[in-house]
Design an enzyme around this catalytic site. Structure first.
Site, PDB file in Angstrom:
ATOM      1  N   ASP A  18       0.675  -0.946   0.115  1.00  0.00           N
ATOM      2  CA  ASP A  18      -0.311   0.025  -0.229  1.00  0.00           C
ATOM      3  C   ASP A  18       0.936   1.292   0.133  1.00  0.00           C
ATOM      4  OD1 ASP A  18      -2.836   0.862   0.103  1.00  0.00           O
ATOM      5  OD2 ASP A  18      -2.423   1.792   2.345  1.00  0.00           O
ATOM      6  N   MET A  19       0.871   2.108  -1.050  1.00  0.00           N
ATOM      7  CA  MET A  19       1.590   2.920  -0.859  1.00  0.00           C
ATOM      8  C   MET A  19       0.899   4.264   0.168  1.00  0.00           C
ATOM      9  SD  MET A  19       3.199   2.188  -3.521  1.00  0.00           S
ATOM     10  CE  MET A  19       4.821   3.914  -3.825  1.00  0.00           C
ATOM     11  N   TYR A  23      -0.842  10.011  -3.405  1.00  0.00           N
ATOM     12  CA  TYR A  23      -0.762  11.309  -4.197  1.00  0.00           C
ATOM     13  C   TYR A  23      -0.101  12.543  -3.310  1.00  0.00           C
ATOM     14  CZ  TYR A  23      -5.702   9.209  -6.118  1.00  0.00           C
ATOM     15  OH  TYR A  23      -6.161   9.117  -7.176  1.00  0.00           O
ATOM     16  N   ARG A  60      -1.485  14.396   9.308  1.00  0.00           N
ATOM     17  CA  ARG A  60      -2.507  14.113   9.929  1.00  0.00           C
ATOM     18  C   ARG A  60      -1.828  13.923  11.733  1.00  0.00           C
ATOM     19  NH1 ARG A  60      -3.217   7.802   6.720  1.00  0.00           N
ATOM     20  NH2 ARG A  60      -2.613   9.162   4.956  1.00  0.00           N
ATOM     21  N   ASP A 120      -3.275   2.524  -6.061  1.00  0.00           N
ATOM     22  CA  ASP A 120      -2.198   3.102  -5.291  1.00  0.00           C
ATOM     23  C   ASP A 120      -1.720   1.526  -4.152  1.00  0.00           C
ATOM     24  OD1 ASP A 120      -4.379   3.178  -3.696  1.00  0.00           O
ATOM     25  OD2 ASP A 120      -3.192   4.848  -2.034  1.00  0.00           O
ATOM     26  N   GLU A 121      -2.646   0.688  -4.833  1.00  0.00           N
ATOM     27  CA  GLU A 121      -2.607  -1.186  -3.865  1.00  0.00           C
ATOM     28  C   GLU A 121      -1.827  -2.089  -4.776  1.00  0.00           C
ATOM     29  OE1 GLU A 121      -5.303  -1.254  -0.466  1.00  0.00           O
ATOM     30  OE2 GLU A 121      -6.271  -0.016  -1.725  1.00  0.00           O
TER      31      GLU A 121
END
Length: 681
Positions: A18-19, A23, A60, A120-121
């Site tokens: 998983d990136m 983005y 985050r 992206d996965e």
DNA sequence: ACGGCTTCCACT
DNA sequence: TAGTGGAAG
């Protein structure tokens, strides 16, 4: 939707990669000064600062969440860097992210079968690579392995707080470990290496989960982010799942998850364990019930599909509230923009991957200001896809008008009668690789003959015309009318090379005229997928029939969770076919290599021996006949199997012995002597 | 009447 | 098959 795919004693090695805030990373690579800063990617910043679609980990920390507006993000994190998604043709243009995703996929596909799960996965099936490594890599060399793998998190260790590198090293090299854990350790090495390659070649970091199936791998990849990997050891599965909130499970984030909570009082995956399979089936149908029962125990047999490319392309835009489109002219204008983008992406797919799409679909959201009560939906419509932005647009407009008439009901001039369009999208699907090479050309003509000789083709004059492509002819779209010139593909809008456009035409021709699927090989293969699955059907335990009356959904909530999904779809069996089609399952390096290799394989007759019986059956509407193939398991020649790539041999053998878990037996016994209890050599 | 856009899947 | 709806990110 979830589907039972039971799998006991599963020794595959599956990774989910998983990136990290993908983005954002793409933008940070473009603007390196953003690296390390709290950053978010927004689209359209005029209304409340735009909507966030990706948030860096720095941001985050400050409480910035995806699906905040830009303005809110600024409030909680004043230093945040907001980067806008590129806009083209008046809409968000995600192509730079798609392209970046392709870069990553082409690297991750280097080991084992790779499935592009989203932009992206990816999922990887590293079983073979891990087994090979276990066999061939002496333990000593593991000691000199790079640091990356030592940064892995091993669930059974981290739950005890022993996540340090020494403990991890020890775990990775345990000689008395369960065989399956040894394979996981090998998988962790492979994944660490792949992640480093991704970083080196793209500058992107990613996180990964390594486990025995997709579900657990996916769960794990999200547990330690960013730029870390997590191993779900055999022993940790129970402890991982038991306390896990049910809604965290993939597929249970929506209504089904809510139903579990509300109707059954199930709040964690562990809570599910109290329910018998039968009970779950009573509530949710056979398939979903069995699926739930299995995932509660960490079982999931879902295969990693060997697919590096998307199955469809779409371009859409919403026109919220006041911006709703109220005239046909406005709709046409936006359809033009959307279709131009779609066309561009189709052209690119054609050039890069030698694939063509066959179906164009239009979706819209609409309201009627008159009756707010009627919640009728704007119907989606589709038709055969013709290449060229102008044609796509023309067809899309026709589809729209057909939909609008249906939506509004018979009457009305469809003009300014109080309707509004709040969303529009066009998409292209049924994408298949273009046949190439001489044998395909032969089939091309063969196919053409069929077109003309094939029974029905009715009355229509267009059979012999030059350009039989217009979707307008399709009887299902009375709305459309054919005004176009015969002048074929291209004109100003479609710079297509000659050979390609002719293939395109022939495919469409075959399809439009409904005279059998276009290439011999493709139709053989795809129908073969169904017949090949038969031997495996009994793997699904379809025990008690669902009693519909006992379904306990809230009446307005879930209707049916697929209690009747057939066992005839077996993903495992289809990958061989996919291999024959695209050769993308194992070691292919690049997306666009697939289509080319495909045809070599196909024309070399590899598939023939597999195909034991040929039969034809009447097609659906036209009384056309389509060739299909099936085989009898005991007629398969072993030597044929041996010619296949190793990872497929396994699979084929599995079909031939549908009752057994070939995996465990075979793998376990043959290589048990590696990682011997004492230092080897 | 705003979370926008995209993709995939299963069902009918 | 075409069309619908759910889910995910």
């Amino acid at each position: 939707m979830p589907v039972a795919r039971p799998e006991s004693s599963d020794s595959r090695i599956i990774a989910h990669v998983d990136m990290d805030c993908f983005y954002v990373q793409v933008e940070q690579r473009k603007q390196p000064h953003l690296r390390g800063l709290p950053t978010a990617v927004v689209q359209y910043n005029s209304w409340k600062g735009g909507g966030l679609i990706a948030v860096s980990y720095e941001a985050r920390k400050d409480g910035v969440k995806r699906s905040m507006r830009g303005d809110e993000a600024k409030k909680v994190c004043p230093q945040i860097q907001l980067v806008q998604v590129p806009v083209a043709r008046g809409k968000a243009d995600l192509s730079i992210y798609r392209n970046a995703g392709s870069e990553v996929v082409s690297i991750l596909a280097r080991k084992g079968r790779c499935e592009r799960a989203s932009i992206d996965e990816v999922y990887l099936d590293l079983t073979d690579a891990a087994e090979t490594m276990l066999k061939e890599t002496p333990v000593e060399s593991l000691e000199s392995i790079d640091e990356e793998v030592l940064k892995s998190h091993v669930l059974e260790l981290s739950s005890n707080g022993n996540d340090d590198k020494e403990s991890v090293r020890e775990w990775l090299q345990r000689r008395d470990a369960d065989h399956r854990d040894k394979l996981l350790a090998c998988g962790a090495f492979i994944v660490a290496e792949l992640r480093l390659q991704v970083l080196r070649e793209t500058e992107f970091t990613c996180s990964a989960g390594i486990a025995h199936n997709k579900m657990l791998a996916k769960l794990a990849s999200g547990m330690n982010k960013p730029a870390q990997q997590t191993i779900v050891s055999f022993a940790s599965v129970k402890g991982l799942l038991e306390p896990l909130p049910i809604k965290k499970m993939k597929q249970l984030g929506g209504k089904l998850g809510s139903s579990l909570q509300i109707d059954l009082g199930v709040n964690t995956v562990g809570d599910l364990l109290q329910f018998s399979e039968e009970k779950l089936q009573d509530f949710y149908g056979v398939n979903t019930g069995t699926w739930l029962w299995n995932i509660a125990r960490g079982n999931s047999g879902e295969e990693v599909e060997g697919r590096l490319l998307p199955k469809s392309h779409g371009s859409g835009k919403t026109f919220p509230g006041p911006r709703a489109l109220k005239t046909l002219a406005a709709v046409e204008k936006w359809l033009k923009e959307l279709c131009e983008e779609l066309s561009e992406r189709l052209q690119s797919d054609l050039e890069k991957n030698k694939r063509v799409a066959h179906t164009l679909t239009l979706h819209a959201n609409a309201y009627k200001s008159t009756d707010t009560d009627s919640h009728k939906k704007f119907p989606s419509k589709s038709c055969p896809l013709r290449y060229g932005a102008g044609k796509i647009q023309e067809d899309a407009v026709n589809l729209f008008q057909a939909g609008l008439r249906e939506y509004l009901g018979a009457y009305t001039g469809s003009q300014c009668c109080g309707w509004g369009i709040t969303g529009l999208s066009v998409s292209a699907s049924k994408i298949v690789a273009i046949p190439s090479g001489t044998s395909s050309i032969t089939r091309y003509f063969h196919c053409r003959d069929q077109v003309h000789s094939s029974s029905e083709l009715s009355d229509e004059k267009f059979v012999l015309e030059d350009d039989p492509l217009s979707p307008s002819r399709s009887e299902s779209h009375p709305a459309s009318h054919q005004t176009e010139q015969q002048n074929e593909s291209g004109g100003e809008e479609a710079p297509v090379t000659h050979d390609i456009s002719s293939f395109d035409r022939y495919e469409n021709a075959c399809k439009d005229e409904a005279s059998g699927d276009f290439t011999g090989e493709i139709s053989h293969l795809s129908s073969g997928a169904e017949s090949c699955s038969t031997p495996k059907q009994n793997e699904l335990q379809l025990r008690s029939p669902v009693k519909e009356s006992k379904m306990k959904y809230p009446s307005d909530g879930i209707r049916s969770y697929g209690q009747k999904r057939k066992a005839t779809k077996e993903k495992g069996t289809s990958s061989i076919l996919r291999f024959l089609q695209s050769n993308s399952c194992s070691s292919s390096k690049q997306d666009n290599a697939n289509a080319l290799q495909e045809t070599k394989l196909l024309s070399s007759g590899v598939q023939e021996p597999l195909v034991m019986e040929s039969e034809s059956f009447p097609g659906s509407q036209n009384g056309r006949s389509t060739n299909t193939w099936s085989y009898k398991a005991n007629e398969i020649d072993q030597s044929v199997v041996e010619e296949l790539p190793p990872e497929l041999q396994e699979e084929v053998r599995t079909w031939l012995r549908p009752q057994k878990r070939a995996n465990t037996v075979k793998r376990g016994s043959s290589i048990a002597h590696y990682f011997p209890p004492s230092k080897n050599e």
